[in-house]
Design a protein around this motif. Structure first.
Motif, PDB file in Angstrom:
ATOM      1  N   ARG A 189       0.847  -1.065   0.002  1.00  0.00           N
ATOM      2  CA  ARG A 189      -0.137   0.007  -0.119  1.00  0.00           C
ATOM      3  C   ARG A 189       0.933   1.311   0.081  1.00  0.00           C
ATOM      4  N   ALA A 190       2.137   1.047   0.068  1.00  0.00           N
ATOM      5  CA  ALA A 190       3.151   2.239   0.099  1.00  0.00           C
ATOM      6  C   ALA A 190       3.601   2.339  -1.278  1.00  0.00           C
ATOM      7  N   ASN A 191       3.091   1.344  -2.192  1.00  0.00           N
ATOM      8  CA  ASN A 191       3.743   1.661  -3.768  1.00  0.00           C
ATOM      9  C   ASN A 191       3.321   3.166  -4.018  1.00  0.00           C
ATOM     10  N   THR A 192       4.338   3.707  -4.854  1.00  0.00           N
ATOM     11  CA  THR A 192       4.059   5.091  -5.559  1.00  0.00           C
ATOM     12  C   THR A 192       3.877   4.945  -7.223  1.00  0.00           C
ATOM     13  N   THR A 193       3.858   3.467  -7.758  1.00  0.00           N
ATOM     14  CA  THR A 193       3.897   3.657  -9.072  1.00  0.00           C
ATOM     15  C   THR A 193       2.533   3.784  -9.354  1.00  0.00           C
ATOM     16  N   THR A 194       2.415   4.655 -10.461  1.00  0.00           N
ATOM     17  CA  THR A 194       1.050   5.298 -10.831  1.00  0.00           C
ATOM     18  C   THR A 194       0.302   4.840 -12.288  1.00  0.00           C
ATOM     19  N   ALA A 195      -0.877   4.827 -12.006  1.00  0.00           N
ATOM     20  CA  ALA A 195      -1.674   4.384 -13.486  1.00  0.00           C
ATOM     21  C   ALA A 195      -2.525   5.353 -13.751  1.00  0.00           C
ATOM     22  N   ALA A 196      -2.507   5.992 -15.138  1.00  0.00           N
ATOM     23  CA  ALA A 196      -3.365   6.928 -15.507  1.00  0.00           C
ATOM     24  C   ALA A 196      -4.194   6.526 -16.658  1.00  0.00           C
ATOM     25  N   PRO A 197      -5.616   6.713 -16.414  1.00  0.00           N
ATOM     26  CA  PRO A 197      -6.675   6.117 -17.604  1.00  0.00           C
ATOM     27  C   PRO A 197      -6.217   6.966 -18.946  1.00  0.00           C
ATOM     28  N   GLN A 198      -6.573   6.319 -19.960  1.00  0.00           N
ATOM     29  CA  GLN A 198      -6.741   6.653 -21.176  1.00  0.00           C
ATOM     30  C   GLN A 198      -7.893   6.574 -22.123  1.00  0.00           C
ATOM     31  N   PRO A 199      -8.296   7.256 -23.058  1.00  0.00           N
ATOM     32  CA  PRO A 199      -9.679   7.306 -23.503  1.00  0.00           C
ATOM     33  C   PRO A 199     -10.054   5.914 -24.152  1.00  0.00           C
ATOM     34  N   ASP A 200      -8.851   5.063 -24.640  1.00  0.00           N
ATOM     35  CA  ASP A 200      -9.369   4.031 -24.872  1.00  0.00           C
ATOM     36  C   ASP A 200      -9.734   2.740 -23.927  1.00  0.00           C
ATOM     37  N   ALA A 227      -6.690   6.560  -9.652  1.00  0.00           N
ATOM     38  CA  ALA A 227      -7.292   7.496  -9.058  1.00  0.00           C
ATOM     39  C   ALA A 227      -8.103   7.027  -7.873  1.00  0.00           C
ATOM     40  N   GLY A 228      -8.787   5.720  -8.025  1.00  0.00           N
ATOM     41  CA  GLY A 228      -9.438   5.017  -7.006  1.00  0.00           C
ATOM     42  C   GLY A 228      -8.541   4.208  -5.975  1.00  0.00           C
ATOM     43  N   GLY A 229      -7.326   4.425  -5.945  1.00  0.00           N
ATOM     44  CA  GLY A 229      -6.478   3.623  -4.883  1.00  0.00           C
ATOM     45  C   GLY A 229      -5.763   2.641  -5.487  1.00  0.00           C
ATOM     46  N   LEU A 230      -4.867   1.738  -4.895  1.00  0.00           N
ATOM     47  CA  LEU A 230      -4.022   0.836  -5.405  1.00  0.00           C
ATOM     48  C   LEU A 230      -4.863  -0.293  -6.043  1.00  0.00           C
ATOM     49  N   SER A 231      -4.493  -0.390  -7.246  1.00  0.00           N
ATOM     50  CA  SER A 231      -5.126  -1.329  -8.422  1.00  0.00           C
ATOM     51  C   SER A 231      -4.320  -2.137  -9.010  1.00  0.00           C
ATOM     52  N   GLY A 277     -10.306  -6.226 -12.279  1.00  0.00           N
ATOM     53  CA  GLY A 277     -10.778  -5.928 -10.910  1.00  0.00           C
ATOM     54  C   GLY A 277     -11.124  -4.241 -10.989  1.00  0.00           C
ATOM     55  N   ALA A 278     -11.757  -3.859  -9.954  1.00  0.00           N
ATOM     56  CA  ALA A 278     -12.130  -2.347  -9.817  1.00  0.00           C
ATOM     57  C   ALA A 278     -10.848  -1.481  -9.241  1.00  0.00           C
ATOM     58  N   GLU A 279     -10.957  -0.276  -9.501  1.00  0.00           N
ATOM     59  CA  GLU A 279      -9.964   0.408  -9.116  1.00  0.00           C
ATOM     60  C   GLU A 279     -10.097   0.648  -7.590  1.00  0.00           C
ATOM     61  N   GLY A 280      -8.817   0.446  -6.855  1.00  0.00           N
ATOM     62  CA  GLY A 280      -8.977   0.533  -5.493  1.00  0.00           C
ATOM     63  C   GLY A 280      -8.918  -0.888  -4.808  1.00  0.00           C
TER      64      GLY A 280
END
Length: 543
Positions: A189-200, A227-231, A277-280
């Motif tokens: 849960r301390a992870n800092t890798t990010t995931a940004a959603p794309q239009p596709d 955006a919704g948390g660790l996914s 699965g779902a975000e977060g």
């Protein structure tokens, strides 16, 4: 001119069938899985052959090499393995040691796979990592039904296809997971890798992963912050259009053991992934994958114990000292018997957990609850016992055991990994407490399981009573976690041996591990243990 004749040296332990191990055969018979015996012995005959042992030696002696760029300067991020590694992978997948149980409608497929895995593990530990992850990825991937429908048939395929290509165009796939980071380790849960959603509908992932094993796998489940948390995300090495997904291999880890397996650091730089699965919900999505790889940690530790005691018993049966064969020397019999009891108890627990997995997959909620807590308990204890067991088994060979050619040093280097991987000792012990806190019924189900043997053994009855007394003070439970979880594991193993084990092995375990009639090292069994019956079960039979 010859100066001497070589005598009193032990013949190579080769061309035998390690599947002739009673505790494994008995487990298959109990589960009505006799259909798998021919397969198991096929695995065993190859595992005990000179050819397979040479593959393992070569894979260990020639570790994988990182190739970051091609001759023209293009980034390729590939790992080059010794040909022996590919031989091992081909055989392991052909034997169904990967995701095959998920497509097998015969009885007890997960137990059968565990039995074969425990026998084949003696050849080489490193290639077991991608086998384990490919096996464990399936239930997590099912959180995205579209991805599961597309890739699950390829994950369960019996074809090993090592080349990097578009996954959907291959005949077989392997998979991995990429979770831990520099700053967090087990605290994902301390992870800092990010995931940004794309239009596709895809995501772009950016960050660094500190441990990613088997990086030439076709895809990985990756944890990243959305955006919704660790996914959890599905990240292929090659994208559907045939281009390489940015997957920068920074370096390979220089490890204590597990040399044939490439463990890497990976940079994700605008890397394409799809949500699983779902975000977060990243941790709940991937937790079943972790549970299944923990099962393989237990099986791996138990297999190491079996290999250690088998080699020690073989050596002692053929080596003489002070006028008698070592195996006939009383103190050596004590040591070997003690090692054999530990190995059988660990193997029985691992196979029982695999059988629980079959029941849980079939929808048995009670089996699922019992498996949840028992996996954590057994992962802690069995994997902790592995290194000291390996050290004692090595010592049975004397100086010969300290020499690399005996393969015992390799066994010794591998042993700590199973305790570290998928949560170190503290993590496994605390996970047991977490299970009891989040699902209080798990403790009741566990106690009901071990108490079903009440009346069968005075030592076991007393140990169960002592264990129940440990749960009266939950305020100090975290401080006492290792003590309590270790007791839980030993009581569970004792109950399983009473119910399913050989009477001599059960007696040896109950009188020593539960009643405390032993010293602080192996080889301190009390008088009256049936050493002959126990050693008969553990001494290999050469062709």
């Amino acid at each position: 001119m010859a100066t001497h004749e070589v005598t009193n040296q032990v013949p190579p332990l080769v061309d035998y069938d390690p599947a002739e191990y009673p505790v494994v055969l008995e487990a298959l018979h109990r589960a009505d899985a006799g259909h798998a015996l021919d397969e198991l012995h096929e695995v065993g005959r190859l595992a005990g052959s000179a050819q397979a042992q040479e593959w393992g030696d070569l894979a260990e002696a020639h570790p994988p090499v990182l190739k970051t760029h091609d001759r023209y300067g293009h980034r390729v991020d590939e790992v080059v393995y010794d040909p022996s590694y590919h031989q091992l992978m081909t055989k392991a997948i052909g034997f169904g040691l990967h995701a095959a149980p998920w497509a097998d409608d015969r009885p007890a497929p997960h137990l059968v796979r565990a039995a074969k895995m425990s026998i084949w593990a003696q050849v080489d530990a490193g290639h077991g990592c991608p086998m384990s992850m490919t096996y464990a990825v399936v239930p997590a991937l099912r959180a995205n039904p579209e991805l599961a429908a597309r890739y699950e048939p390829l994950l369960t395929s019996a074809v090993y296809a090592p080349e990097l290509r578009v996954p959907a165009t291959k005949l077989g796939l392997t998979a991995g997971m990429s979770m831990t980071e520099k700053q967090g380790g087990s605290d994902v849960r301390a992870n800092t890798t990010t995931a940004a959603p794309q239009p596709d509908g895809s995501y772009r992932i950016t960050g660094h992963k500190w441990f990613t094993s088997a990086p030439m796998s076709d895809f990985f489940l990756v944890l990243a912050q959305a955006a919704g948390g660790l996914s959890c995300f599905f990240v292929p090495r090659v994208l559907p259009d045939g281009t390489r997904n940015p997957f920068r291999l920074q370096r390979l880890k220089d490890k204590l053991g597990n040399h044939s397996n490439a463990s890497s650091e990976v940079e994700y730089d605008d890397t394409v992934g799809w949500l699983v699965g779902a975000e977060g919900r990243g941790v709940p999505t991937i937790v079943e994958m972790v549970n299944l790889t923990r099962l393989d940690c237990i099986l791996g530790s138990a297999a190491g114990m079996r290999v250690g005691v088998t080699n020690a018993a073989h050596h002692a049966a053929h080596r003489s000292a002070f006028g008698a064969t070592l195996i006939d020397q009383p103190l050596m019999r004590n040591v070997l018997t003690d090692l054999a009891v530990e190995a059988e108890a660990a193997t029985l627990a691992g196979l029982w957990l695999a059988e629980l997995t079959d029941r849980a997959v079939a929808g048995d909620e009670q089996a699922s609850t019992l498996r949840r807590i028992s996996l954590a308990v057994t992962k802690y204890h069995v994997c902790k016992r592995g290194p000291i067991h390996a050290a004692e088994a090595l010592e049975c060979l004397g100086g010969n055991g300290y020499v690399e050619e005996s393969r015992m040093p390799r066994l010794y280097r591998e042993a700590p990994l199973m305790s570290v991987w998928e949560g170190s000792g503290n993590v496994a012990a605390l996970d047991t407490l977490r299970a009891m806190a989040k699902q209080p019924e798990t403790l009741g189900v566990f106690l009901d399981e071990v108490k079903s043997t009440v009346g069968s053994s005075a030592e076991l009855d007393a140990a169960i009573a002592r264990l129940e007394g440990e749960f009266g003070d939950f305020e100090t439970m975290q401080y006492r976690a290792r003590r309590v979880v270790g007791q839980m594991a030993q009581v569970l193993q004792g109950a399983l041996l009473v119910r399913y084990g050989h009477p001599a092995v059960a007696d040896g375990y109950l009188r020593t591990r539960l009643a405390g009639d032993r010293g602080d090292v192996f080889g301190t069994l009390p008088l009256g243990i049936d050493t002959a019956a126990i050693l008969e079960r553990s001494t290999p039979k050469l062709a």
